[in-house]
Design an enzyme around this catalytic site. Structure first.
Site, PDB file in Angstrom:
ATOM      1  CB  SER A 220      39.208  38.596  34.244  1.00 48.36           C
ATOM      2  OG  SER A 220      38.262  38.165  33.025  1.00 48.36           O
TER       3      SER A 220
ATOM      4  CE1 TYR B 126      34.373  42.025  35.585  1.00 48.64           C
ATOM      5  CE2 TYR B 126      35.526  41.023  33.566  1.00 48.64           C
ATOM      6  CZ  TYR B 126      34.965  40.785  34.779  1.00 48.64           C
ATOM      7  OH  TYR B 126      35.366  39.646  35.680  1.00 48.64           O
TER       8      TYR B 126
HETATM    9  N1  LIG Z   1      32.635  34.095  36.785  1.00 45.98           N
HETATM   10  C1  LIG Z   1      33.057  34.585  35.723  1.00 45.98           C
HETATM   11  O1  LIG Z   1      32.817  34.271  34.625  1.00 45.98           O
HETATM   12  C2  LIG Z   1      34.730  35.282  36.022  1.00 45.98           C
HETATM   13  C3  LIG Z   1      35.683  35.243  34.997  1.00 45.98           C
HETATM   14  C4  LIG Z   1      36.746  35.920  35.195  1.00 45.98           C
HETATM   15  C5  LIG Z   1      37.072  36.522  36.267  1.00 45.98           C
HETATM   16  N2  LIG Z   1      35.885  36.637  37.317  1.00 45.98           N
HETATM   17  C6  LIG Z   1      36.393  37.302  38.646  1.00 45.98           C
HETATM   18  O2  LIG Z   1      36.390  36.327  39.498  1.00 45.98           O
HETATM   19  C7  LIG Z   1      36.026  36.797  40.843  1.00 45.98           C
HETATM   20  C8  LIG Z   1      35.153  36.132  41.640  1.00 45.98           C
HETATM   21  O3  LIG Z   1      33.924  36.078  40.914  1.00 45.98           O
HETATM   22  P1  LIG Z   1      32.860  34.697  41.060  1.00 45.98           P
HETATM   23  O4  LIG Z   1      32.850  34.273  39.306  1.00 45.98           O
HETATM   24  O5  LIG Z   1      33.249  33.912  42.041  1.00 45.98           O
HETATM   25  O6  LIG Z   1      31.566  35.904  41.359  1.00 45.98           O
HETATM   26  P2  LIG Z   1      30.589  35.734  42.373  1.00 45.98           P
HETATM   27  O7  LIG Z   1      29.730  36.645  42.243  1.00 45.98           O
HETATM   28  O8  LIG Z   1      30.117  34.251  42.708  1.00 45.98           O
HETATM   29  O9  LIG Z   1      31.668  36.370  43.899  1.00 45.98           O
HETATM   30  C9  LIG Z   1      31.826  37.471  43.754  1.00 45.98           C
HETATM   31  C10 LIG Z   1      32.030  37.886  45.424  1.00 45.98           C
HETATM   32  O10 LIG Z   1      32.481  39.293  45.480  1.00 45.98           O
HETATM   33  C11 LIG Z   1      31.569  40.001  46.247  1.00 45.98           C
HETATM   34  N3  LIG Z   1      31.543  41.229  46.234  1.00 45.98           N
HETATM   35  C12 LIG Z   1      31.248  42.171  45.099  1.00 45.98           C
HETATM   36  N4  LIG Z   1      31.715  43.484  45.336  1.00 45.98           N
HETATM   37  C13 LIG Z   1      32.007  43.455  46.676  1.00 45.98           C
HETATM   38  C14 LIG Z   1      32.546  44.678  47.560  1.00 45.98           C
HETATM   39  N5  LIG Z   1      32.563  45.842  47.200  1.00 45.98           N
HETATM   40  N6  LIG Z   1      33.355  44.165  48.651  1.00 45.98           N
HETATM   41  C15 LIG Z   1      33.218  42.923  49.116  1.00 45.98           C
HETATM   42  N7  LIG Z   1      32.949  41.960  48.414  1.00 45.98           N
HETATM   43  C16 LIG Z   1      32.321  42.307  47.189  1.00 45.98           C
HETATM   44  C17 LIG Z   1      30.288  39.266  45.974  1.00 45.98           C
HETATM   45  O11 LIG Z   1      29.287  39.562  47.182  1.00 45.98           O
HETATM   46  C18 LIG Z   1      30.392  38.049  45.831  1.00 45.98           C
HETATM   47  O12 LIG Z   1      30.264  37.172  47.229  1.00 45.98           O
HETATM   48  C19 LIG Z   1      35.825  38.237  40.537  1.00 45.98           C
HETATM   49  O13 LIG Z   1      36.942  39.481  40.532  1.00 45.98           O
HETATM   50  C20 LIG Z   1      35.258  38.371  38.900  1.00 45.98           C
HETATM   51  O14 LIG Z   1      35.472  39.546  38.322  1.00 45.98           O
HETATM   52  C21 LIG Z   1      34.821  35.871  37.099  1.00 45.98           C
END
Ligand SMILES: NC(=O)c1ccc[n+]([C@@H]2O[C@H](COP(=O)([O-])OP(=O)(O)OC[C@H]3O[C@@H](n4cnc5c(N)ncnc54)[C@H](O)[C@@H]3O)[C@@H](O)[C@H]2O)c1
Length: 252
Positions: free
Chosen positions: A142, A155
């Site tokens: 991130s 985080y």
């Molecule tokens: N959305 C944002 O603003 C943002 C920004 C930077 C980084 N991220 C990172 O991007 C990645 C994807 O996030 P996203 O935005 O697509 O979110 P999202 O919530 O749409 O998807 C995250 C997925 O991870 C799964 N998950 C959570 N804990 C888990 C576990 N213990 N085992 C297996 N699966 C698990 C959830 O069920 C979900 O399907 C994450 O690592 C998040 O931290 C997100």
């Protein structure tokens, strides 16, 4: 030309957001995709969506914090598809904003377990197969792993850890022809986003967040998935140890 023709790719967190977008885009490029997620129902929805579009996709129920689940994930991928070319450790846990005094200790532990240990376990169990295929490991870190922000310590510490995990594994795997890179997205419009916003005790509204990004909008799931496509494909054959901002110029 399909960029991922016949490649076998695991995407964790593939039931939603960036992972689901990646499953769609990777399958369109010829990959066979395994979407692994705690949320089996939604992972099956990703599978149905990709298959309906003519791709190959299989859902797998898995908890990123479990070594046994991760081992089974890799073993069943190889049993079914014969190899593993790319592992994308993308599953992640968000956290509400809170001062360090108010930060919940159990949440801190869960953030470390899902957001750092999860990618580390995938690296550990996928390493032999990735060495066989001279493949690619991708981690979703991130921008929060690169730039400090107040009241987000757990985080940010976890995502900062994945940035160094990427560098460390890149050096360890390079002699085996395995590349390791991370994606560092700015706020992205996925189901996770509301958990970072005002209404959940976060710092800003969606509009304020977008206004702070030089390109004037949030990232989309597809923006991040296309950056992952570069790391998954042979286009990045000599690129390793990179923590790539996908941030519309925020860190420029
Ligand atoms: N959305 C944002 O603003 C943002 C920004 C930077 C980084 N991220 C990172 O991007 C990645 C994807 O996030 P996203 O935005 O697509 O979110 P999202 O919530 O749409 O998807 C995250 C997925 O991870 C799964 N998950 C959570 N804990 C888990 C576990 N213990 N085992 C297996 N699966 C698990 C959830 O069920 C979900 O399907 C994450 O690592 C998040 O931290 C997100």
């Amino acid at each position: 030309m399909n960029l991922l023709q016949d490649k076998v790719i695991i995407i964790t967190g593939g039931a939603s957001g960036m992972g689901r977008a990646g499953a769609r885009i990777f399958a369109e490029e010829g990959a066979r995709v395994i979407v692994a997620d705690l949320n089996e129902e939604q992972a099956l929805e990703t599978e149905r969506e990709v298959m309906a579009a003519g791709g190959i996709c299989k859902a797998f129920r898995y908890d990123a914090t479990s070594s046994a689940d991760t081992e089974r994930l890799v073993a069943s991928t190889i049993a079914e598809f014969g190899k593993l070319d790319v592992a994308w450790a993308n599953a992640g846990l968000p956290a509400p904003f809170a001062t360090v005094e108010a930060y919940d200790e159990d949440l801190f532990d869960r953030l470390m377990a899902v957001n750092i240990k999860g990618p580390w376990l995938l690296a550990k169990h996928a390493a032999p197969a990735l060495k066989d295929s001279r493949g690619s490991l991708i981690i979703t870190a991130s921008l929060s792993g690169l730039k400090g922000r107040a009241n987000h310590s757990g985080y940010q510490a976890a995502k900062g850890g994945t940035v160094m995990l990427t560098r460390s594994l890149a050096k360890e795997f390079a002699p085996f022809g395995v590349r390791v890179n991370s994606l560092c997205p700015v706020a992205a419009d996925t189901p996770m986003l509301p958990q970072f916003l005002d209404e959940s005790g976060g710092l800003m509204s969606r509009d304020e967040l977008a206004a702070g990004i030089p390109m004037g909008r949030l990232a989309t799931a597809e923006d991040v998935a296309r950056a992952a496509l570069f790391f998954a494909s042979d286009l990045s054959a000599f690129v390793t140890g990179v923590n790539l901002p996908v941030d519309g110029g925020t860190s420029a």
